[in-house]
Each structure stands twice: as C-alpha cells, then as structure tokens.
Design an enzyme around this catalytic site. Structure first.
Site, PDB file in Angstrom:
ATOM      1  N   ASP A  22       0.868  -1.099   0.045  1.00 49.19           N
ATOM      2  CA  ASP A  22       0.099   0.058  -0.141  1.00 49.19           C
ATOM      3  C   ASP A  22       0.762   0.993   0.202  1.00 49.19           C
ATOM      4  O   ASP A  22       2.277   1.175   0.155  1.00 49.19           O
ATOM      5  CB  ASP A  22      -0.910  -0.020   1.341  1.00 49.19           C
ATOM      6  CG  ASP A  22      -2.057   0.754   1.114  1.00 49.19           C
ATOM      7  OD1 ASP A  22      -2.179   1.417   0.056  1.00 49.19           O
ATOM      8  OD2 ASP A  22      -3.027   0.642   1.901  1.00 49.19           O
ATOM      9  N   ASP A  71     -10.660   2.185  -3.590  1.00 42.40           N
ATOM     10  CA  ASP A  71     -11.161   1.690  -2.323  1.00 42.40           C
ATOM     11  C   ASP A  71     -12.640   1.855  -2.452  1.00 42.40           C
ATOM     12  O   ASP A  71     -13.275   1.574  -1.702  1.00 42.40           O
ATOM     13  CB  ASP A  71     -10.760   2.867  -1.195  1.00 42.40           C
ATOM     14  CG  ASP A  71      -9.256   2.550  -0.675  1.00 42.40           C
ATOM     15  OD1 ASP A  71      -8.932   1.346  -0.828  1.00 42.40           O
ATOM     16  OD2 ASP A  71      -8.835   3.205  -0.117  1.00 42.40           O
TER      17      ASP A  71
HETATM   18  C1  DGJ Z   1      -5.894   1.990   1.895  1.00 43.77           C
HETATM   19  C2  DGJ Z   1      -6.198   0.914   1.006  1.00 43.77           C
HETATM   20  O1  DGJ Z   1      -6.431   1.136  -0.312  1.00 43.77           O
HETATM   21  C3  DGJ Z   1      -6.938  -0.184   1.716  1.00 43.77           C
HETATM   22  O2  DGJ Z   1      -7.516  -1.322   0.843  1.00 43.77           O
HETATM   23  C4  DGJ Z   1      -6.732  -0.484   2.805  1.00 43.77           C
HETATM   24  O3  DGJ Z   1      -5.438  -1.410   2.793  1.00 43.77           O
HETATM   25  C5  DGJ Z   1      -6.207   0.745   3.837  1.00 43.77           C
HETATM   26  N1  DGJ Z   1      -5.146   1.676   3.120  1.00 43.77           N
HETATM   27  C6  DGJ Z   1      -5.255   0.425   5.135  1.00 43.77           C
HETATM   28  O4  DGJ Z   1      -4.775   1.217   5.656  1.00 43.77           O
END
Ligand code: DGJ
Length: 738
Positions: free
Chosen positions: A479, A549
């Site tokens: 990430d 997301d």
């Molecule tokens: C952002 C990501 O896009 C999410 O899927 C998740 O992993 C969160 N960060 C976790 O902090």
C-alpha cells in the site's frame, strides 16, 4: 527484420503487421518525423511526405536559405532554442549557462530483441524475434554529449516502445532540465484527446476533449502517478468509437511525476510529448554519467478504442507483467479490511478464515493493523514487527493456522511510509522526505520515507524480508497512502535536490525488484489508497493492483470501465464488499456486486461471519462460478460494449471472449429502473459469425452474426427485470454448440 534503413533517402521505416513509423534525417542532421499510423508498403523513399518549402515569418537554420526551419519541420526529439518555438522534448543546461544544443545524427544500430532499461520497468521479449530495436545515436560535439533514441517494434502487437538515454562523454557537468521519453509530431489536429482522470474513490474516469490550438496537458506533481491523472493519453479521430476508427495510445511506464501534453501549433501540427514532468526536475550529469528515461508504449489501432485497449491488455499481461503469477490464475481472496478495520485479534481472524474456507476462498489477506502498536492510523508505520497483543503467536503462528485450514495467507505492508509515533522514527528522524527548517506536512498522519537513500531502502528490505522469510506468506499487498510534500533529501547535495522525486521512484523499483526476486512465489498486489498509483510501472513488479477503495458496484462500473482502457482484467483487483457500501452508502444486491467484480481479479472484502446462511450460499455459488470461468475472465479478449460515460450513463456493458471464440461472458448493468421503457437489445462483439451459441438461461440457440448484429433481445430474454428495480445486472454465459 521489420526495420529498414535507406542510406540514400536517410530514412528509417519501422514496420509490423499493422503499423508503420517513419523517421528521416533532416537537412541539418537532426531527426525528423515522417509518419505514424496504419502499415504502409515499404518503398525506398518517403521523401514526398516531407516538404521544406519556405513559410512566411519563420526563423531559418541556414544562412541564405529561407526554406528550412525547425518550426515547420516535423521532428522526432525536438531541441530547445533554435528555430522551433514549440515546447521541446529536452533541454540541457551547460556550465556556461547556455541551453542551446545541436544533437545530430552520428550512427545507428538495428537488432533483434529489446534491451532492458537499467533500474526501470519496461516491456520485454522472451525470444529475440518477438521485437526489433532501432537505436539512433545523436551527438553534440561541442559539449561531447550523446543522446540515444531507442525504438522497439513488436511483431505480435501493434505497439512501438520508445525511450531515451543521455550520456555525458565530456569533461564538464551538464544538467538535464527536461528529458522527456517521447515526442511525436502529427500532421494535423483533427483529434480528440482521451484521458483517465479522477480522484480517490473515483479513479480513471474517461474524459475526452477536442484538440484546440495551444497546449493541453495532463500531469502529476504528487510524487506518484496519481488517481487525479493516469499516465496515459490517447488521440482519437472524432468519429472513432469503441469499435471502429483510428486511435493512438501513449502510455508511460512510470510511477512518479509525469507530463503528457499535446501542443497544437499554428499549422495544426499536433506535438505529443510524454515523460517525467520537467517541473522541479533537474538531473546533474557529471562526466561519464548517463541518464535513462522511462519507456513510452505507443499503440496504434484502426479498430477503435477496444482495439487499442486489447493491444495494451495482451502486451501488458504477457510482456510487462513478469514472474510466476503472470500466467497463473489468481486466487479468490478475502481481505479483512472493511470487515474489521484495525479492530481484530488472532481469534477473530481465525473465525473469519474458517468461515471463508467453507465458502471456497483460496487466500486470506490480513490488511493494515498487525504491526507495532497500530490501533488506528496515527502510529507504527515503519515498525514491521508483529503486535503480540493482537497476534500472540506472531504472523508465523497465524499464517500456519490459516494454512492448516486450507487457505493461503497474505499480508499488508506500507513499505514507503513512516509514522512519527514509531520506533523507526525515534531512531531515524532524518529518514523522511523533508526540507530542513520547514514544516513537514502529513497525509493520514504519516510521512514519506526517503527512498532516494539506499540505506533506507536496504533497511526496509531487511524488515520485510525477515517477515516474509519467517512465515508462509503467499501474497503481499503493498500500500501507499499519501502524496509527497516538501520534497528534499538529507543526503543529497543542494544541486541534486531536484533529483529526489525521481530517485525516490527508482528506490521503490529497487525494493520491488529485490523482493520479487528473493520471493518469486509471492503474488504482489500494488495499492495506493485504492487506485492512486495504478500504472504500468508497477505492473512490471506486481501483476495486479487494488483498483479503488470504492467498492460500490455502481461506482465500480465507471472505475473498471476507465481502467480497462489500458490495463488488463487480470490486473484489476475487484472485491465484493458489505452494504450499505462504506464509501457511498449505497445498497446494491450481492448479485450485482459480484457481477461487477467478476470482471477483475475477484475477491471479497467483508466479514463473512456476519452473513446470513442464504448470503453465504450465494457467495459459495459466486466463488464457484468465478473459479469455473476464471481463465476466461482473467485472460479472455475484453470488449467494452456500452459506456457509463455516454448518453445518460444508466447502462454499462462489457464482455470477455475466449481465444478460440467458443466461449464468452457478457455483463450488463443498469443503474436505475426506467418506467415503460421501449425495446432493448444488447449487441455483442468478438464472436464468430458462423458459430452457434447457447446462452445459459435462454431458450434456443443463436449464431454469432445474430448476436453481434441483431443482438440479444433483452425484454424477452430477461423478462421484466431490466425495467424493474435499481442497480440490476445480468450475466450472459455463451458456449458454442460445436
Ligand atoms: C488503503 C487501501 O486502499 C485499503 O484497501 C486498506 O489497505 C487501507 N489503506 C489500510 O490502511
């Protein structure tokens, strides 16, 4: 070999089955551009495509000669400061303050195959005869510097790649203040520019605008490629649509700041330029040093936007993505993030894993919150050791238990980041990207580690490798949750501070390279607050990326549709999540959520223990369906049929077709139910005219020509459900009868 050089006409012709690209050496020995487009029959000279007639009011190169000006010449890699007033592809600042150069043709090489780019991701070949490469060396004798323009043309794909290398052979220093990867001058401006723009949770929406006189551009200055603009741009003819017409795609294999622009000049010549953003960029090239630009992948299609996308899909899936997972079916995963956020312990995770196994999942992914003291997003990034309060048996203990259940185990990292509340920050406060005595802005309470420093990358490598070594981990979600501010590095001297943003990306690539080499069996998925760094650069290391997301089925239609302009379905992480949706609050059926997510690397992102028995049964069936059709869904030829960005956006449709055209799956999605709507049919694509297909759930059989020209009569096919209800969807499964 499909690259010709004619000594007399001084022309290069790169030619593949469908594409031609023609370069000439101009009167002043700089490089000119003659043609890019549909394949032309080769001939000894294309000089008739070039005119050097006198134009009014131009600056001219040679004394006493009014016929030759760079301003009216189409060029390959235009320079600054001498008779061309458009924006150049590069600029070199010299020790005496001059920015004027004269890089002229010296020699060239033509060979089978394609070279790797040092430290940078790029498309590649497995057999030398898959591509041919032309390298043209240009020299500026005054400063003793060389510019190598490389072009590779693929046999199998309608794609040409370009990159540039600068070499300082001289004794003095030079500074590159602009070093773009590619520049192409088109004959006219009768184009629409297509771009993929957006923001967090609405990434890669398709936007189109007519080219106008002057400069139009997209870019990122955020330190990453960003969700605001994807490093991609296409020029399409006004009458080009998804299925027919000419389009030129330009895709930058890079994950940092970029610029993609089109300048339309006063003769309606369109100059497209693409590469690292020159703003706040300066690269010091000392004697003997060289600088390599990232690669641009140029695709030509005369079968519409789908034709362009299909070339990108097959090229990126098979000759950009690498490693064991490139050709392997991706596991159906369940991720705990939206199910628990930071609030979990070993028992909770095991309960979720156990319930998941029963439904047919293959991989359990533990997301953020397993390390340091991370109970929320204010602490612990950089402390990549397990939080024993939550996981008393460590990652190893948990992973082994999950393996015993019959599931693979995957883990989340955010390697490039640091929290100020962390052991790492206490020990190394100077390891963050920052400028001395200036405020350090945060994003999501976190700071960016200075990956332009090798010691920082080495340290993070060590921490991650230890975790991956100790536990049976099959998957890593990498990430990256903020953009860069106050860009500076404590280690670099003042005259190299404007190198930091690019050096940072080189550090990211270095870490990816080391981890993917050391752990070749691990499936890497990239992520950046969802899809804020979904670019070809990262696909080279991580064959899939978390698309957004935003897991709402309706929002995903636009996001996945836009993403598919360049990126293959196998690269698009697509998960079913709980309702009301956590990003937009919308309630859609489990069926529609899955029907959208099937067209991607399929998974779920919720707490299955909270589902009813009926819902679990549906999930079981959905997973079975995906597994049965996974190969087709991940590697079939993808066609976009109806765009959510056109008309009122109420209907979206797309489909995949197997290589032998005997199987296909189409999805049709409707946002809002419509009263008393008329007759509707869905026209399919990519089938064989003379093949008879059966469509699951429909009576009778249909020939390909019927389905592609008369279509599926929807009101008969799926009685009532199309007009009735919001957020409805249908999946059509086609199988040939012969
Ligand atoms: C952002 C990501 O896009 C999410 O899927 C998740 O992993 C969160 N960060 C976790 O902090």
């Amino acid at each position: 070999m499909p690259i010709y050089y004619n000594e007399d006409s001084k022309e290069f012709h790169l030619q593949s089955e469908k594409v031609s690209y023609i370069i000439n050496i101009l009167k002043n020995n700089q490089l000119g551009h003659l043609y890019f487009g549909k394949k032309l029959r080769h001939r000894d000279s294309f000089s008739h495509l070039y005119t050097s007639e006198a134009k009014a009011n131009v600056a001219c190169v040679f004394e006493g000669d009014l016929s030759f000006s760079l301003d009216t010449s189409k060029q390959e890699y235009p320079a600054y400061g001498t008779t061309d007033f458009r924006e150049p592809a590069f600029q070199v600042l010299q020790e005496n303050g001059s920015r004027v150069t004269n890089f002229v043709y010296k020699n060239h090489k033509i060979y089978f195959g394609k070279q790797k780019l040092a430290g940078l991701p790029a498309t590649y070949v497995e057999q030398e005869n898959e591509a041919s490469t032309l390298e043209i060396s240009l020299y500026d004798d005054l400063i003793d510097a060389e510019l190598i323009l490389s072009y590779s043309i693929f046999e199998q794909f309608s794609a040409i790649t370009r990159n540039v290398k600068f070499v300082n052979h001289g004794k003095g220093n030079i500074n590159l203040t602009r070093a773009m990867s590619a520049s192409v001058d088109f004959f006219d401006a009768d184009f629409e520019m297509v771009q993929l723009s957006g923001a967090w949770a609405r990434e890669r929406h398709v936007k189109m605008r007519k080219l106008e006189s002057g400069i139009q551009s997209i870019s990122s200055l955020r330190g990453t490629s960003s969700s605001q603009q994807n490093p991609f741009l296409a020029l399409k003819r006004p009458d080009t649509n998804e299925h027919q017409g000419e389009v030129y795609g330009f895709s930058l294999v890079y994950s940092g700041n970029f610029l993609a622009q089109v300048e339309v000049d006063y003769y309606d010549v369109s100059r497209i330029t693409m590469g690292i953003h020159p703003f706040d960029f300066n690269w010091l090239l000392q004697s003997g040093e060289s600088f390599q630009t990232p690669e641009v992948v140029m695709v030509y299609s005369n079968s519409g936007l789908n034709g362009m996308s299909q070339t990108y899909h097959s090229l990126y899936r098979s000759r950009l993505a690498r490693g064991k997972w490139r050709d392997q079916e991706r596991p159906v995963l369940i991720n705990n993030w939206e199910g628990t956020y930071f609030d979990f312990n070993e028992q909770k995770i095991l309960e979720m894993a156990e319930a998941s196994k029963e439904l047919g999942f293959e991989l359990f992914v533990l997301d953020d919150g397993w390390f340091g003291k991370r109970d929320d997003d204010t602490t612990s990034l950089g402390d990549w050791f397990v939080d024993k309060r939550k996981l008393p048996n460590g990652i190893k203990g948990l992973a082994e238990k999950i393996n015993e259940l019959g599931l693979q185990f995957g883990l989340w990292f955010e390697p490039e980041m640091i929290s100020k509340i962390s052991e790492l920050y206490s020990n190394h406060p100077d390891w963050i990207i920052h400028v001395p005595n200036r405020r350090q802005s945060h994003g999501r309470n976190q700071y960016v580690l200075d990956f332009s420093r090798k010691d920082v990358v080495d340290y993070i490598y060590g921490m991650m490798a230890k975790v991956l070594d100790e536990a049976p981990i099959s998957y890593v979600k990498w990430d990256m949750n903020r953009y860069m501010t106050e860009i500076g590095s404590a280690l670099l001297p003042a005259d190299r501070q404007r190198e930091v943003a690019h050096r940072y990306i080189l550090g990211v690539y270095d870490l990816y390279e080391r981890l993917t080499t050391e752990f070749p069996d691990v499936l890497f998925e990239s992520c950046a607050s969802g899809g804020c760094r979904f670019d070809p650069g990262l696909l080279y290391y991580a064959p899939q990326a978390w698309t957004s997301d935003d897991t709402d089925a309706v929002e995903r239609l636009k996001i996945q549709y836009g993403t598919s302009f360049v990126y293959p379905l196998s690269s698009m992480g697509a998960h079913v999540s709980a309702v009301p949706n956590h990003q937009v609050g919308r309630v859609t059926s489990l069926e529609t959520r899955a029907n959208v997510a099937y067209f991607g690397a399929f998974g779920y992102e919720l707490d299955v223990t909270k589902m009813s028995e009926e819902e679990k049964e549906s999930v079981r069936e959905q997973i079975n369906f995906y597994k049965e059709n996974r190969n087709l869904l991940q590697t079939g030829t993808f066609y976009r049929l109806i765009s959510p960005f056109e008309k009122d956006g109420n209907v979206t449709s797309w489909m995949v077709v197997s290589e032998d055209q005997k199987e296909a799956i189409a999805g049709r999605y409707q946002v809002l139910g419509k009263p008393n709507s008329g007759y509707e049919r869905l026209l399919l694509k990519g089938l064989r005219d003379d093949v008879e297909y059966k469509i699951e759930g429909l009576h009778g059989s249909f020939y390909g020509d019927e389905l592609m020209n008369a279509g599926i009569q929807l009101d008969q096919a799926v009685s009532g459900s199309l007009q009735w209800g919001d957020y409805t969807s249908q999946i059509f499964i086609l199988t040939s009868l012969s």
